[in-house]
Enzyme design. Structure first.
Site, PDB file in Angstrom:
ATOM      1  N   HIS A   1       1.002  -1.406  -0.047  1.00  0.00           N
ATOM      2  CA  HIS A   1       0.015   0.085  -0.118  1.00  0.00           C
ATOM      3  C   HIS A   1       0.987   1.094  -0.119  1.00  0.00           C
ATOM      4  O   HIS A   1       0.618   2.303  -0.803  1.00  0.00           O
ATOM      5  CB  HIS A   1      -0.882  -0.118   1.326  1.00  0.00           C
ATOM      6  CG  HIS A   1      -1.904  -1.144   1.480  1.00  0.00           C
ATOM      7  ND1 HIS A   1      -1.900  -1.884   2.628  1.00  0.00           N
ATOM      8  CD2 HIS A   1      -2.960  -1.531   0.507  1.00  0.00           C
ATOM      9  CE1 HIS A   1      -3.025  -2.653   2.223  1.00  0.00           C
ATOM     10  NE2 HIS A   1      -3.348  -2.584   0.991  1.00  0.00           N
TER      11      HIS A   1
ATOM     12  N   LYS B   1     -18.331  -6.437   6.965  1.00  0.00           N
ATOM     13  CA  LYS B   1     -17.026  -7.208   6.929  1.00  0.00           C
ATOM     14  C   LYS B   1     -16.324  -7.146   8.165  1.00  0.00           C
ATOM     15  O   LYS B   1     -16.394  -6.205   8.846  1.00  0.00           O
ATOM     16  CB  LYS B   1     -16.241  -6.151   5.858  1.00  0.00           C
ATOM     17  CG  LYS B   1     -15.628  -7.245   4.848  1.00  0.00           C
ATOM     18  CD  LYS B   1     -15.259  -6.181   3.893  1.00  0.00           C
ATOM     19  CE  LYS B   1     -13.764  -6.610   3.268  1.00  0.00           C
ATOM     20  NZ  LYS B   1     -13.043  -5.623   2.278  1.00  0.00           N
TER      21      LYS B   1
ATOM     22  N   ARG C   1      -2.000  -5.967  -8.366  1.00  0.00           N
ATOM     23  CA  ARG C   1      -0.985  -7.062  -8.246  1.00  0.00           C
ATOM     24  C   ARG C   1      -0.989  -8.261  -9.189  1.00  0.00           C
ATOM     25  O   ARG C   1      -0.236  -8.420 -10.018  1.00  0.00           O
ATOM     26  CB  ARG C   1      -1.210  -7.712  -6.915  1.00  0.00           C
ATOM     27  CG  ARG C   1      -0.527  -6.799  -5.738  1.00  0.00           C
ATOM     28  CD  ARG C   1      -1.100  -7.306  -4.470  1.00  0.00           C
ATOM     29  NE  ARG C   1      -2.718  -6.877  -4.415  1.00  0.00           N
ATOM     30  CZ  ARG C   1      -3.275  -7.254  -3.446  1.00  0.00           C
ATOM     31  NH1 ARG C   1      -2.708  -7.763  -2.476  1.00  0.00           N
ATOM     32  NH2 ARG C   1      -4.516  -7.108  -3.452  1.00  0.00           N
TER      33      ARG C   1
ATOM     34  N   SER D   1      -2.639  -8.059   2.955  1.00  0.00           N
ATOM     35  CA  SER D   1      -2.861  -7.771   4.385  1.00  0.00           C
ATOM     36  C   SER D   1      -3.377  -9.288   5.027  1.00  0.00           C
ATOM     37  O   SER D   1      -2.621  -9.639   5.898  1.00  0.00           O
ATOM     38  CB  SER D   1      -4.103  -6.986   4.578  1.00  0.00           C
ATOM     39  OG  SER D   1      -3.827  -5.649   4.174  1.00  0.00           O
TER      40      SER D   1
END
Ligand code: ADP
Length: 162
Positions: A18, A42, A92, A130
């Site tokens: 990030h 979430k 990515r 993460s």
């Protein structure tokens, strides 16, 4: 509209991947608002306040970087409220691409004046996510240079508190 971008994400927790996107984004934008998008349905490891605090620590004394959060609302509504015309996201893998493509098209439909810009990950960060960091640390590994020291410290505190 100023040459500002919003860089949204869960940042649960922030990683060097990030950080790299934000730093490189500043070659293109004068200012970046790093915004923690909070979705109350979430399940996250860190609270929104904790994620904001870590990002503030990571980017402290950087006047060209603002840290903010928004909850249970559309990113394009947040961008409109802040009068920002660009969303910056990192890419990515091909899996990111599928998701990001769908999100970018949906956001374009919702707010045609807001553009999404993608920045390709750098090779040393392409494996960092993460969730991978959390798995490594939970299983007793070292996150090494994949996260700032403050993130590793905060995650270890969380593990101890369990
Ligand atoms: P979200 O839940 O919105 O995908 P994340 O915090 O996982 O939030 O990611 C936020 C943004 O950062 C996304 O655009 C993601 O593709 C990008 N990103 C995450 N990790 C990396 C990395 N290692 N390299 C480049 N971009 C990354």
């Amino acid at each position: 509209m100023s040459n500002t971008a919003v860089c949204p994400g869960s940042f649960d927790p922030p990683t060097e991947g990030h950080i790299n996107i934000v730093e490189r984004g500043l070659k293109i934008f004068d200012k970046i608002i790093v915004v923690v998008a909070v979705n109350s349905t979430k399940k996250n490891t860190f609270t929104a306040q904790e994620r904001v605090a870590m990002l503030r620590e990571i980017f402290k004394n950087r006047s060209e970087i603002e840290i903010d959060s928004f909850q249970d609302s559309l990113l394009v509504d947040y961008a409109r409220k802040k009068k920002v015309g660009t969303i910056l996201r990192g890419l990515r893998t091909i899996a990111d691409y599928d998701f990001e493509f769908q999100m970018a098209l949906a956001n374009k439909k919702l707010a045609p004046e807001v553009e999404t810009v993608f920045m390709m990950t750098e090779s040393q960060n392409s494996h960092i996510s993460s969730s991978l960091i959390k798995e490594i640390l939970t299983l007793g590994g070292q996150a090494g240079d994949m996260v700032p020291a403050i993130v590793e410290k905060k995650f270890r505190e969380k593990l101890k508190g369990k």
